[in-house]
Design an enzyme around this catalytic site. Sequence first.
Site, short mmCIF file in Angstrom:
data_model
loop_
_atom_site.label_atom_id
_atom_site.label_comp_id
_atom_site.label_asym_id
_atom_site.label_seq_id
_atom_site.Cartn_x
_atom_site.Cartn_y
_atom_site.Cartn_z
N HIS A 10 -42.11 -19.78 19.46
CA HIS A 10 -43.06 -19.52 20.55
C HIS A 10 -43.28 -20.74 21.44
CE1 HIS A 10 -44.88 -16.00 18.03
NE2 HIS A 10 -43.69 -15.74 18.49
N ARG A 35 -55.99 -14.42 14.33
CA ARG A 35 -56.50 -13.14 13.83
C ARG A 35 -57.65 -13.25 12.84
NH1 ARG A 35 -51.24 -12.37 14.88
NH2 ARG A 35 -50.72 -10.55 16.14
P1 NAD Z 1 -52.30 -15.15 12.51
O1 NAD Z 1 -53.53 -15.77 13.05
O2 NAD Z 1 -51.94 -13.79 12.85
O3 NAD Z 1 -52.28 -15.30 10.92
C1 NAD Z 1 -52.49 -16.48 10.26
C2 NAD Z 1 -52.38 -16.17 8.77
O4 NAD Z 1 -52.60 -17.38 8.06
C3 NAD Z 1 -53.44 -15.18 8.28
O5 NAD Z 1 -52.81 -14.24 7.45
C4 NAD Z 1 -54.43 -16.04 7.49
O6 NAD Z 1 -54.98 -15.36 6.38
C5 NAD Z 1 -53.53 -17.15 7.02
N1 NAD Z 1 -54.19 -18.43 6.79
C6 NAD Z 1 -55.18 -19.00 7.51
N2 NAD Z 1 -55.47 -20.22 7.00
C7 NAD Z 1 -54.63 -20.41 5.95
C8 NAD Z 1 -54.44 -21.47 5.03
N3 NAD Z 1 -55.18 -22.57 5.06
N4 NAD Z 1 -53.49 -21.33 4.08
C9 NAD Z 1 -52.74 -20.20 4.00
N5 NAD Z 1 -52.88 -19.16 4.85
C10 NAD Z 1 -53.81 -19.27 5.81
O7 NAD Z 1 -51.21 -16.09 12.91
P2 NAD Z 1 -49.73 -15.85 13.02
O8 NAD Z 1 -49.35 -14.49 12.57
O9 NAD Z 1 -49.10 -17.01 12.40
O10 NAD Z 1 -49.54 -16.06 14.56
C11 NAD Z 1 -49.92 -15.35 15.67
C12 NAD Z 1 -49.46 -16.19 16.86
O11 NAD Z 1 -50.45 -17.11 17.24
C13 NAD Z 1 -48.30 -17.07 16.51
O12 NAD Z 1 -47.22 -16.48 17.05
C14 NAD Z 1 -48.52 -18.42 17.15
O13 NAD Z 1 -47.63 -18.61 18.23
C15 NAD Z 1 -49.89 -18.36 17.70
N6 NAD Z 1 -50.79 -19.41 17.20
C16 NAD Z 1 -50.34 -20.67 16.95
C17 NAD Z 1 -51.23 -21.65 16.49
C18 NAD Z 1 -50.73 -23.03 16.20
O14 NAD Z 1 -49.74 -23.44 16.79
N7 NAD Z 1 -51.34 -23.75 15.29
C19 NAD Z 1 -52.57 -21.33 16.30
C20 NAD Z 1 -53.00 -20.04 16.60
C21 NAD Z 1 -52.10 -19.08 17.05
#
Ligand code: NAD
Length: 252
Positions: A119, A34
């Site tokens: 997930h 996001r």
């Molecule tokens: P999101 O992208 O909706 O939100 C991520 C949150 O993390 C945001 O609020 C952002 O401000 C915060 N953030 C980003 N970098 C940060 C940091 N360094 N320290 C602290 N906060 C930080 O993600 P979500 O709500 O966790 O997930 C949406 C879906 O996307 C999840 O269900 C997941 O399955 C999937 N997803 C997974 C991965 C992965 O496995 N790494 C990556 C992308 C999306």
Amino acid sequence: MTISQIAEKIAEGGKNIVFTGAGISTESGIPDYRSKGGLWDRFKPVYFDEFMASKDARIEYWKRKAELYPDLVAAQPNSAHKALVDLNDAGMLEAVITQNIDGLHQKAGLPDEKVIELHGNTCRVRCMSCNKTSSIHDAQKRIESGDLAPECGCGGYLKPDTISFGQSMPVEETKKAINLSMNCDFFMVVGSTLLVQPAASLPDYAKRNKAFLAIVNLSETPYDQECDALICGKAGEIVPQIVSEARRIVAG
Ligand code: NAD
């Protein structure tokens, strides 16, 4: 100060749960969905029924996975993932519940049984007919050799073992996550918008059990007003400080 307040709660010796989202892995080079420049700026999701109904959709889905594959293989756990391993080694972690599919908690050294993956895990592939699992590396080799929508020996469609839009949540993991949240004393969110279900409800279950709710995130969440401690900061900087403070308190 908030870090020591959180650390003191962890050190009390209750059931400590950490809930992680994509934000814990951005410092490992995996973009979240996001945030600006996140994956949703680049790709529109393929829904589960499209994947099952159309070979073109399966090819498109695998094409995106193949594009992300080099980053997935290269990604290494960062200091936040490693700090949670230290917390577990110190006997202060009941479980990590994660929305992440990158397997970085396990790569850092957390045992499988301590990680509840809501997930799924993109390092695994599952046959949509016989349910057999295999490694993403085998599927990737087939794609690179021109098999653009690989199928299982049984004829079923192979799909990365992650939950797509429109696909049911894994029953056992969801039950476990709810149960852990309902019975914990401390619940810390790291790097999640808390907008996706069941993540959106888990802090509420924890609060109903009078658990201490801490949030470490870079942007707002719907729980910012009602949590007990809120830190707007980077997971890789904040989580290690919390863990080392908790260990210092316990060591006396
Ligand atoms: P999101 O992208 O909706 O939100 C991520 C949150 O993390 C945001 O609020 C952002 O401000 C915060 N953030 C980003 N970098 C940060 C940091 N360094 N320290 C602290 N906060 C930080 O993600 P979500 O709500 O966790 O997930 C949406 C879906 O996307 C999840 O269900 C997941 O399955 C999937 N997803 C997974 C991965 C992965 O496995 N790494 C990556 C992308 C999306």
